[in-house]
Design an enzyme around this catalytic site. Structure first.
Site, PDB file in Angstrom:
ATOM      1  N   TRP A 114      -2.584  -2.514  -5.783  1.00 14.30           N
ATOM      2  CA  TRP A 114      -2.025  -3.135  -7.028  1.00 14.30           C
ATOM      3  C   TRP A 114      -1.531  -2.052  -8.080  1.00 14.30           C
ATOM      4  O   TRP A 114      -2.318  -0.958  -8.146  1.00 14.30           O
ATOM      5  CB  TRP A 114      -2.765  -4.058  -7.424  1.00 14.30           C
ATOM      6  CG  TRP A 114      -3.839  -3.868  -8.515  1.00 14.30           C
ATOM      7  CD1 TRP A 114      -4.959  -3.249  -8.067  1.00 14.30           C
ATOM      8  CD2 TRP A 114      -3.725  -4.091  -9.949  1.00 14.30           C
ATOM      9  NE1 TRP A 114      -5.721  -3.152  -9.142  1.00 14.30           N
ATOM     10  CE2 TRP A 114      -5.049  -3.503 -10.296  1.00 14.30           C
ATOM     11  CE3 TRP A 114      -2.798  -4.624 -11.078  1.00 14.30           C
ATOM     12  CZ2 TRP A 114      -5.540  -3.411 -11.701  1.00 14.30           C
ATOM     13  CZ3 TRP A 114      -3.184  -4.593 -12.100  1.00 14.30           C
ATOM     14  CH2 TRP A 114      -4.542  -4.105 -12.612  1.00 14.30           C
ATOM     15  N   ASP A 133      -7.751   1.739  -2.918  1.00 17.46           N
ATOM     16  CA  ASP A 133      -9.017   1.573  -2.764  1.00 17.46           C
ATOM     17  C   ASP A 133      -9.299   2.493  -1.677  1.00 17.46           C
ATOM     18  O   ASP A 133      -8.546   2.783  -0.818  1.00 17.46           O
ATOM     19  CB  ASP A 133      -9.541   0.232  -2.378  1.00 17.46           C
ATOM     20  CG  ASP A 133      -9.918  -0.743  -3.542  1.00 17.46           C
ATOM     21  OD1 ASP A 133      -9.816   0.038  -4.656  1.00 17.46           O
ATOM     22  OD2 ASP A 133      -9.833  -1.767  -3.483  1.00 17.46           O
TER      23      ASP A 133
END
Lengths: 192, 403
Positions: A114, A133
């Protein structure tokens, strides 16, 4: 990935009140591990900050020309106050064997992520930041940071830092997060 | 005389024998009584578990494990079936290998695993862990999926099989909205209801008008059920939206503010991971409040404000005990009533309240927890009086679930 509370870094710098305030603010999802050492060891956490700052000056954590000086909170990639971290929610990969733009060895960077928008105080411009991540190992547990500028609930997934963005990787096991500059933002994001 | 002497001798010989401890049986495990109103599940993100406590005395009763993930462990409950359910993700090699998502079924008295149902490996995993599942009338268990494409897996609790997967593009979460219906919040500022048939397959869906601004003042996921299909959601800026997922299509009432202009000017805001709780029978609404800025919607607060839904008035403020001290006392084995215990409460910086839960009985307990520390402050939900702490519930905070 995402978690949620701000200003972890310099909490131990200040007076007791500031410590108390940051305590309240600092944690959330993967929160506690970052805190656990502090809680259990008490004052033993105090030396962590100088160590982190020393590491921030290390060549292994290169910042770009045009970013704030690395000896400032806004320019320290291992700090929660680092300008790119305005909407991060997770453990900072620079404290986990990677850097603010690379994953630790043995982990895999999620391609799906995101985007946040952070203002670089050095040039006053807004930049789109990709919070990828790193996946494949359990919680790093170090340098937890959660700030939520522009974060939205998970029904707006591309605006939500709560979601485990270890998707499309070989496992969904979350380790830490990086903050990559994607490009200059055409305009300031409407979310605050 | 001889008989008396014999009796005394016999007693002297018998005394050591009666003081000897009895042999104890091996292999025994406790069983729980039927689920009680004041019990509380306390999640722990680090230990990947949800531990069950008796809020009436602070005693730990047992625990359920969760699999891999970053989110909170949220046990779902069917009192009628006497079962707890955990939706979880596991890998064949611990943190790697082949992924399997499943619903693990626990017997509510033995806490033994009594079954499992494999579900699509799409289970949503996020840091807040709220509204990711629901039980409909003790028959269907819903599991929200997010990859980030969204859908809902439906598990038939009667047959212990997967009924199917319902696509919910644009909408997320699951809120119980009737025996065969659930609600969702959507990214365009609307609410959605999906109705199921007796097989757990989609029968119909309907959508409300847009009732909130998802960009400038979104409602949080952390709503509370008023009754049946009616839920209350609160926005980042502190406006309460009552949503009725029932009727021909979902609808919302005119929002009202939890904050006065003065309170707003003083910087008070709602915030936290489970920042709302509602005692349905009395209509008492509890909201964690803090003073902060626009991006502080995940920050807990030092106070819990109490409202009555009927007149929308704030009636009280509840302050938790020192949750940092509650956590550390348990770790260190320090009595709360001791001088050292008192000192800890007085000196240690208190963790803010971010997780709220309330029991639904006639003498309800209010539970206040923090994501930062593993301790729970227990209060009389009608008077706000602090009753006790549940100390050292684990190593980290997590979701509070009053089953």
């Amino acid at each position: 990935m995402s978690v949620a509370n701000p200003r972890i870094v310099s909490r131990f710098d200040g007076v007791f009140e500031r410590m108390s305030r940051s305590w309240a603010r600092g944690l959330s999802r993967r929160h506690f591990l970052s805190r656990l050492g502090t809680v259990l060891a008490g004052g033993a956490a105090l030396p962590l900050l100088p160590v982190a700052r020393a590491a921030a000056a290390d060549e292994r954590f290169p910042t770009q020309e045009g970013e704030p000086p690395r000896d400032s909170p806004e320019g320290d990639p291992l700090g929660c106050d680092y300008w790119r971290h305005c909407a991060i929610d997770g453990f900072l990969c620079g404290c986990c064997g990677g850097t603010h733009s690379t994953c630790p060895p043995g982990t895999e960077m999620s391609a799906v992520t995101w985007l946040g928008t952070c203002r670089n105080p050095e040039d006053g411009r807004d930049y789109v930041i990709s919070y990828n991540d790193c996946c494949g190992r359990d919680f790093c547990g170090r340098c937890f940071c959660n700030r939520n500028e522009g974060d939205r609930p998970i029904y707006s997934p591309m605006r939500s830092n709560d979601i485990n963005w270890c998707v499309g990787t070989s496992t969904q096991v979350y380790n830490c997060s990086v903050a990559l500059v994607v490009g200059a933002a055409a305009e300031r994001q409407p979310e605050r | 005389m001889f008989n008396r002497i014999a009796l005394v001798l016999a007693l002297l010989v018998a005394l050591p024998a009666s003081a000897e401890l009895k042999t104890e049986a091996q292999g025994r495990s406790e069983r729980l009584p039927a689920l009680e109103d004041h019990w509380l599940f306390v999640g722990d993100t680090v230990l990947r578990r949800s531990a069950l406590f008796d809020g009436g005395n602070g005693r730990m009763l047992g625990m359920l494990n969760g699999g891999q993930g970053v989110g909170g462990i949220h046990p779902r409950v069917s009192r009628a079936r006497g079962e707890f359910y955990i939706a979880e993700t596991v890998y064949t090699r611990g943190h790697r290998g082949e992924r399997t998502d499943l619903v693990t079924i626990y017997d509510a008295e033995s806490l033994a695993v009594s079954g499992e149902v494999i579900i699509p490996s799409k289970r949503a995993d996020n840091g807040n862990g709220v509204a990711l599942g629901a039980v409909l009338a003790d028959r269907f268990l819903l599991v929200f999926n997010q990859t980030p494409a969204t859908s809902v897996s439906v598990v038939d609790l009667e047959s212990r099989t997967l009924s199917g997967e319902i696509q919910t593009a644009g909408c997320a979460l699951v809120f119980e909205a009737g025996p065969r219906s659930f609600g969702q919040l959507c990214g365009d500022g609307t609410a959605q209801r999906i109705d199921l048939d007796e097989a757990g397959l989609e029968l119909a869906r309907s959508r409300s008008e847009r009732f909130f601004d998802p960009t400038n003042d979104p409602v949080t996921e952390k709503g509370v059920q008023i009754d049946g299909a009616r839920w209350l959601f609160v926005s980042f800026e502190g406006f309460a939206h009552a949503v009725d997922f029932g009727g021909e299509r979902p609808s919302s009432a005119e929002p009202w503010s939890l904050l006065s202009d003065d309170q707003r000017a003083d910087g008070w805001r709602v915030g936290g991971n489970q920042h709302l709780a509602l005692h349905k029978a009395s209509g008492r609404l509890f909201s964690a409040m803090h003073q902060g800025g626009p991006s502080s919607h995940k920050d807990g607060g030092p106070e819990v404000w109490v409202y009555t839904l009927a007149d929308r008035k704030r009636t009280a403020i509840v302050e938790p005990s020192n949750l940092t001290a509650a956590f550390l006392r348990g770790l260190a084995g320090i009595e709360a009533e001791s001088f050292l215990g008192w000192m800890m409460s007085a000196v240690l910086p208190a963790a803010d309240v971010s997780n709220l839960a309330v029991s639904q009985d006639a003498t309800p307990l209010l539970f206040l927890g923090s994501r930062e520390t593993a301790g729970v402050s227990v209060h009389d939900a009608l008077t706000g009086e602090h009753l006790r702490d549940i100390e050292s519930t684990g190593l980290s905070g997590g979701l509070l679930v009053a089953p």
